[in-house]
Structure formats: C-alpha cells, structure tokens
Design a protein around this motif. Structure first.
Motif, PDB file in Angstrom:
ATOM      1  N   CYS A   1      -5.732  19.742   1.219  1.00  0.00           N
ATOM      2  CA  CYS A   1      -6.372  18.435   1.364  1.00  0.00           C
ATOM      3  C   CYS A   1      -5.789  17.624   2.517  1.00  0.00           C
ATOM      4  O   CYS A   1      -4.583  17.684   2.804  1.00  0.00           O
ATOM      5  CB  CYS A   1      -6.204  17.613   0.079  1.00  0.00           C
ATOM      6  N   ILE A   2      -6.669  16.828   3.135  1.00  0.00           N
ATOM      7  CA  ILE A   2      -6.271  15.840   4.128  1.00  0.00           C
ATOM      8  C   ILE A   2      -6.727  14.472   3.631  1.00  0.00           C
ATOM      9  O   ILE A   2      -7.859  14.318   3.164  1.00  0.00           O
ATOM     10  CB  ILE A   2      -6.892  16.136   5.497  1.00  0.00           C
ATOM     11  N   ALA A   3      -5.843  13.494   3.705  1.00  0.00           N
ATOM     12  CA  ALA A   3      -6.172  12.122   3.329  1.00  0.00           C
ATOM     13  C   ALA A   3      -6.301  11.293   4.600  1.00  0.00           C
ATOM     14  O   ALA A   3      -5.433  11.355   5.480  1.00  0.00           O
ATOM     15  CB  ALA A   3      -5.086  11.544   2.427  1.00  0.00           C
ATOM     16  N   VAL A   4      -7.393  10.512   4.702  1.00  0.00           N
ATOM     17  CA  VAL A   4      -7.630   9.707   5.907  1.00  0.00           C
ATOM     18  C   VAL A   4      -7.971   8.272   5.501  1.00  0.00           C
ATOM     19  O   VAL A   4      -8.985   8.023   4.849  1.00  0.00           O
ATOM     20  CB  VAL A   4      -8.789  10.281   6.754  1.00  0.00           C
ATOM     21  N   ASP A   5      -7.118   7.328   5.879  1.00  0.00           N
ATOM     22  CA  ASP A   5      -7.374   5.917   5.591  1.00  0.00           C
ATOM     23  C   ASP A   5      -6.524   5.085   6.553  1.00  0.00           C
ATOM     24  O   ASP A   5      -5.337   5.369   6.757  1.00  0.00           O
ATOM     25  CB  ASP A   5      -7.003   5.578   4.141  1.00  0.00           C
ATOM     26  N   ASP A   6      -7.128   4.063   7.148  1.00  0.00           N
ATOM     27  CA  ASP A   6      -6.395   3.254   8.132  1.00  0.00           C
ATOM     28  C   ASP A   6      -5.480   2.219   7.481  1.00  0.00           C
ATOM     29  O   ASP A   6      -4.649   1.616   8.159  1.00  0.00           O
ATOM     30  CB  ASP A   6      -7.372   2.564   9.092  1.00  0.00           C
ATOM     31  N   GLU A   7      -5.622   2.014   6.162  1.00  0.00           N
ATOM     32  CA  GLU A   7      -4.739   1.080   5.457  1.00  0.00           C
ATOM     33  C   GLU A   7      -3.521   1.842   4.925  1.00  0.00           C
ATOM     34  O   GLU A   7      -3.675   2.748   4.097  1.00  0.00           O
ATOM     35  CB  GLU A   7      -5.476   0.424   4.289  1.00  0.00           C
ATOM     36  N   PRO A   8      -2.313   1.507   5.378  1.00  0.00           N
ATOM     37  CA  PRO A   8      -1.106   2.260   4.983  1.00  0.00           C
ATOM     38  C   PRO A   8      -0.917   2.385   3.470  1.00  0.00           C
ATOM     39  O   PRO A   8      -0.608   3.466   2.971  1.00  0.00           O
ATOM     40  CB  PRO A   8       0.034   1.459   5.620  1.00  0.00           C
ATOM     41  N   LEU A   9      -1.129   1.300   2.726  1.00  0.00           N
ATOM     42  CA  LEU A   9      -0.933   1.357   1.272  1.00  0.00           C
ATOM     43  C   LEU A   9      -1.988   2.234   0.613  1.00  0.00           C
ATOM     44  O   LEU A   9      -1.688   2.993  -0.321  1.00  0.00           O
ATOM     45  CB  LEU A   9      -0.964  -0.049   0.678  1.00  0.00           C
ATOM     46  N   ALA A  10      -3.218   2.133   1.085  1.00  0.00           N
ATOM     47  CA  ALA A  10      -4.295   2.960   0.531  1.00  0.00           C
ATOM     48  C   ALA A  10      -4.032   4.435   0.828  1.00  0.00           C
ATOM     49  O   ALA A  10      -4.270   5.297  -0.028  1.00  0.00           O
ATOM     50  CB  ALA A  10      -5.646   2.535   1.116  1.00  0.00           C
ATOM     51  N   LEU A  11      -3.538   4.723   2.023  1.00  0.00           N
ATOM     52  CA  LEU A  11      -3.225   6.103   2.391  1.00  0.00           C
ATOM     53  C   LEU A  11      -2.080   6.638   1.533  1.00  0.00           C
ATOM     54  O   LEU A  11      -2.125   7.777   1.049  1.00  0.00           O
ATOM     55  CB  LEU A  11      -2.852   6.190   3.871  1.00  0.00           C
ATOM     56  N   GLU A  12      -1.090   5.804   1.312  1.00  0.00           N
ATOM     57  CA  GLU A  12       0.044   6.207   0.475  1.00  0.00           C
ATOM     58  C   GLU A  12      -0.405   6.512  -0.955  1.00  0.00           C
ATOM     59  O   GLU A  12       0.050   7.499  -1.567  1.00  0.00           O
ATOM     60  CB  GLU A  12       1.085   5.088   0.474  1.00  0.00           C
ATOM     61  N   LEU A  13      -1.325   5.703  -1.495  1.00  0.00           N
ATOM     62  CA  LEU A  13      -1.848   5.929  -2.838  1.00  0.00           C
ATOM     63  C   LEU A  13      -2.653   7.231  -2.897  1.00  0.00           C
ATOM     64  O   LEU A  13      -2.535   8.009  -3.853  1.00  0.00           O
ATOM     65  CB  LEU A  13      -2.728   4.754  -3.264  1.00  0.00           C
TER      66      LEU A  13
END
Length: 239
Positions: free
Chosen positions: A6-18
């Motif tokens: 899996c790859i996680a992609v999100d520009d919000e650091p907290l959202a990406l960490e979650l």
C-alpha cells in the motif's frame, strides 16, 4: 498470506500519519510508503510495486482524480481508495472505478471495511484471468504537468541518470521527465521497443538502418551496446 502493498497519499501531515498507522494495524496490508502529494507518489511507483493506494483528492499541484486518471490504461495499475473531506467527489470517484470512497474523518472500523473490500477484490483478480487492456499511451510528469505520451509517436528514449528524454515524431524537442530508463522500459510494449544500450531504448518500427552496430533513426545515431547485440540482431532477423 500475500499482503497488499500500500501507498498512502495525503498532503495533510496528521491525516497521512493516521493513514499510515491504520495500514500498519491490518495484518494483510503492508505500507510501502507515505507521500505528501501526487508527484511523490509517481516517483515512489517508479521504484516500488503497489497493489493499493489510499489517495486524498484535494492536493496542491495535481489532484487525486488527475493522478488516478494518469494511471489508467497501464498494465497492473494499483487499486485505489479515495479519502477526502468533500462529498461532491463521490460520484466521480465511482465513475473512475475506485474500490471505495471514505469521507473524513474516517473511523478505523470504516477504514477496515474498505480494506477488506480491496483484499477480497484482489483475491478475486488472482483467481480470474484479467484480459489484457491494449493501451495506446501513458502519462509522464514534465514541466509541472501530466503529459500524454503515445507509443506510436516515440522514436527513441535516452536515459540520463534519474531522468529520461523521450523523443517523439510530433515534437521538435524531447519530453524530459524524472524517471529511470528501467522504469520507463516497464511501461513500453516489449514487442515494439527494445533496450539496445545502457542509455537507450528504441522503437523497432522507427529504425531506418543499422550500420556498424549503430542505429539510424532520422538524424539520430544510436549505438548498440555489446551486451545487447545478440538480442537486437535476433529482433531484426539477422541472427
């Protein structure tokens, strides 16, 4: 048990960490990497194989929707689960054949349900042969945009460390993109293109002549590397 890479992609650091933390908690998921935007995800996909992308939609530069469209038509493209704070993208997401659509904030229970759906779909695909989709093009990132590259317009490709130059019949200047020659070779139909040198891939159909192990395509003269000679000569029926 095969794990979904899996790859996680999100520009919000907290959202990406979650996202990354949720992936790590599910036994059949394996986190390949986290990315803050689509450009990072493109680079990662050139280096790593992925089965599933958890993809935010609203991101600077290239949106999740634009990024997903750039992957379509490629062989073995990963499954995608959209994650966004905006409901209005739901219909477009399902029209693009995403596995699921998660609305922020996402509970772990809802995240797990989407992951289960992706895993079941993956197992089904493993059991049922999927017909090959004949694609005519692919996209690369060049000059801060996604540029369509048609296979039938490529004459040859030159590798320059972490960049490649793609020479086209339809353009005076080559398209330059950050990608390895090996990475772009995997995007090309093997019966139409051949690696003939550590720094060159050629379109077999565009070869005009071969003299003293030098390929002539238009004004370009491309050397055939020693380790590629035998295979190349077989491909043109001279061995």
């Amino acid at each position: 048990m095969h794990k979904l890479r899996c790859i996680a992609v999100d520009d919000e650091p907290l959202a990406l960490e979650l996202l990354e933390d949720n992936i790590r908690q599910i036994p059949y998921l394996e986190l390949v990497g986290g990315c803050h935007n689509a450009f990072e995800a493109m680079d990662l996909l050139h280096e790593q194989q992925a089965d599933l992308i958890f993809l935010d939609i609203q991101m600077p530069g290239i949106t999740g929707v634009q990024f997903l469209k750039s992957l379509q038509g490629q062989s073995a493209s990963p499954m995608v689960i959209f994650i966004t704070a905006y409901e209005q993208y739901a219909l477009e997401g399902f029209e693009l054949d995403v596995v699921d659509y998660l609305l922020k904030p996402v509970s772990f229970e809802r995240f797990l349900k989407a992951a289960n759906k992706a895993f079941e779909l993956f197992k089904l695909r493993q059991q049922t042969p999927v017909p090959e989709i004949l694609s005519t093009h692919f996209f690369v990132n060049a000059n801060y945009a996604l540029v369509k590259i048609r296979y039938d317009e490529i004459t040859y490709i030159e590798g320059l460390k972490d960049y490649v130059k793609i020479f086209l019949t339809s353009a005076r200047h080559p398209v330059i993109t950050r990608m390895t020659l090996k990475g772009i070779e995997q995007k090309l139909p093997s019966h139409e293109f051949m690696r003939v040198h550590k720094s060159y891939i050629v379109s077999l159909d565009k070869i005009q002549s071969v003299r003293n192990l030098k390929i002539h395509i238009g004004e370009a003269i491309i050397p055939v590397g020693e380790q590629y000679v035998e295979e190349f000569m077989k491909s043109i029926g001279e061995n």
